[in-house]
Motif scaffolding. Structure first.
Motif, PDB file in Angstrom:
ATOM      1  N   ALA A  93     -11.000  -8.331   8.521  1.00 13.52           N
ATOM      2  CA  ALA A  93     -12.096  -7.531   7.973  1.00 13.52           C
ATOM      3  C   ALA A  93     -13.453  -7.954   8.527  1.00 13.52           C
ATOM      4  N   ILE A  94     -13.686  -9.264   8.651  1.00 18.76           N
ATOM      5  CA  ILE A  94     -14.986  -9.721   9.137  1.00 18.76           C
ATOM      6  C   ILE A  94     -15.146  -9.400  10.624  1.00 18.76           C
ATOM      7  N   GLU A  95     -14.059  -9.466  11.379  1.00 13.11           N
ATOM      8  CA  GLU A  95     -14.134  -9.115  12.797  1.00 13.11           C
ATOM      9  C   GLU A  95     -14.330  -7.622  13.001  1.00 13.11           C
ATOM     10  N   ARG A 147     -10.238 -15.746   0.836  1.00 11.01           N
ATOM     11  CA  ARG A 147      -9.365 -14.624   0.500  1.00 11.01           C
ATOM     12  C   ARG A 147     -10.097 -13.473  -0.174  1.00 11.01           C
ATOM     13  N   ARG A 148     -11.093 -13.769  -0.992  1.00  4.76           N
ATOM     14  CA  ARG A 148     -11.848 -12.717  -1.685  1.00  4.76           C
ATOM     15  C   ARG A 148     -13.269 -12.687  -1.133  1.00  4.76           C
ATOM     16  N   ARG A 204     -11.185  -5.635   0.342  1.00  2.40           N
ATOM     17  CA  ARG A 204     -10.111  -4.930  -0.353  1.00  2.40           C
ATOM     18  C   ARG A 204      -8.838  -5.779  -0.367  1.00  2.40           C
ATOM     19  N   GLU A 205      -8.028  -5.582  -1.379  1.00  2.00           N
ATOM     20  CA  GLU A 205      -6.768  -6.291  -1.485  1.00  2.00           C
ATOM     21  C   GLU A 205      -5.837  -5.876  -0.330  1.00  2.00           C
ATOM     22  N   GLY A 206      -5.044  -6.832   0.123  1.00  3.12           N
ATOM     23  CA  GLY A 206      -4.046  -6.543   1.136  1.00  3.12           C
ATOM     24  C   GLY A 206      -4.495  -6.730   2.563  1.00  3.12           C
ATOM     25  N   PHE A 207      -5.758  -7.133   2.764  1.00  2.00           N
ATOM     26  CA  PHE A 207      -6.261  -7.339   4.121  1.00  2.00           C
ATOM     27  C   PHE A 207      -6.653  -8.801   4.321  1.00  2.00           C
TER      28      PHE A 207
END
Length: 245
Positions: free
Chosen positions: A101-103, A142-143, A93-96
């Motif tokens: 996120a992966i952790e 980033r994406r 998602r945008e902004g993270f």
């Protein structure tokens, strides 16, 4: 065998430069094979060794996370960080930050379910994070997109035939007589720990006999062909990732 800057080096010389016991186990494997592993510098070799050790750490973390095994049809992520796409993949998602996120997958594994090829991708992305650090990881990924064997161009992966299995490799068990009602058990992708120990999502950290017996229990009726470990190795292109630091 290991070649540093065009020169084959001996195990005793490498043992003087590499003190980590887990890394020593890997170079002992490398030196024992007829395959020549080429490196331009000792630093490049150490980077790969670090990445391989971090691959085991990432696989163990994912195994302990509580993340569930399921098919693409029923996959789900933590919606705070990820969009679930119609194909069952996860898109950041945008902004993270991608590192955050992966952790989250290993911190809040019970909020996730996916199949074994996506699990391998997750392990390799986490190992990349552990190796290059969050700043570089957030710059290059980033994406972030998690789906099957699809990897970002900055994490190039290649597969080749061979039996020179090294700690941290991705290996593959094949189940040629799989039950057509359970096609997701046609194979199991695993992380190799050495000493006949492997991590496979949905199976855990097991020896080859246990994995083969598990897959044999997922075969068609009256099957006669056993599952087996393939002569196939999948690895990141460590030399390319080395440049991301």
């Amino acid at each position: 065998m290991i070649s540093l800057n065009g020169v084959i080096v001996k195990l005793e010389d490498l043992n003087k430069a590499i003190t980590n016991s887990e890394q020593k186990a890997i170079i002992k494997q490398m030196v024992g094979y007829n395959t020549i592993y080429y490196y331009e510098s000792l630093q490049q070799l150490k980077f790969e060794l670090t990445f391989r050790v971090n691959t085991l750490k990432a696989a163990t973390a994912l195994d302990n996370s509580g993340a569930k095994f399921t098919t693409f049809t029923y996959s789900f992520p933590n919606k705070k960080y990820w969009y679930r796409l119609p194909n069952g993949g996860f898109l950041l998602r945008e902004g993270f930050n991608p590192s955050e996120a992966i952790e989250d997958i290993v911190k809040n594994g019970k909020l996730y379910a996916f199949e074994c090829s996506t699990a391998i991708a997750i392990v390799l992305y986490i190992a990349t994070l552990y190796t290059i650090g969050p700043r570089a990881f957030n710059t290059y990924f980033r994406r972030l997109y998690l789906m099957d064997w699809q990897f970002d161009e900055d994490l190039p992966i290649y597969t080749r035939d061979g039996e020179d299995f090294l700690i941290g490799d991705v290996l593959h068990f094949k189940n040629p007589d799989f039950d057509p009602k359970q096609p997701w058990w046609r194979a199991e992708n695993v992380i190799y720990y050495g000493d006949d120990k492997f991590y496979g999502h949905g199976i855990g950290i097991r020896d080859s006999k246990t994995i083969i017996n598990f897959l044999n229990g997922k075969r068609r009726e009256n099957s006669t062909e056993s599952a087996y470990l393939m002569r196939m190795i999948t690895r990141p292109n460590y030399k390319t990732i080395y440049l991301l630091r």
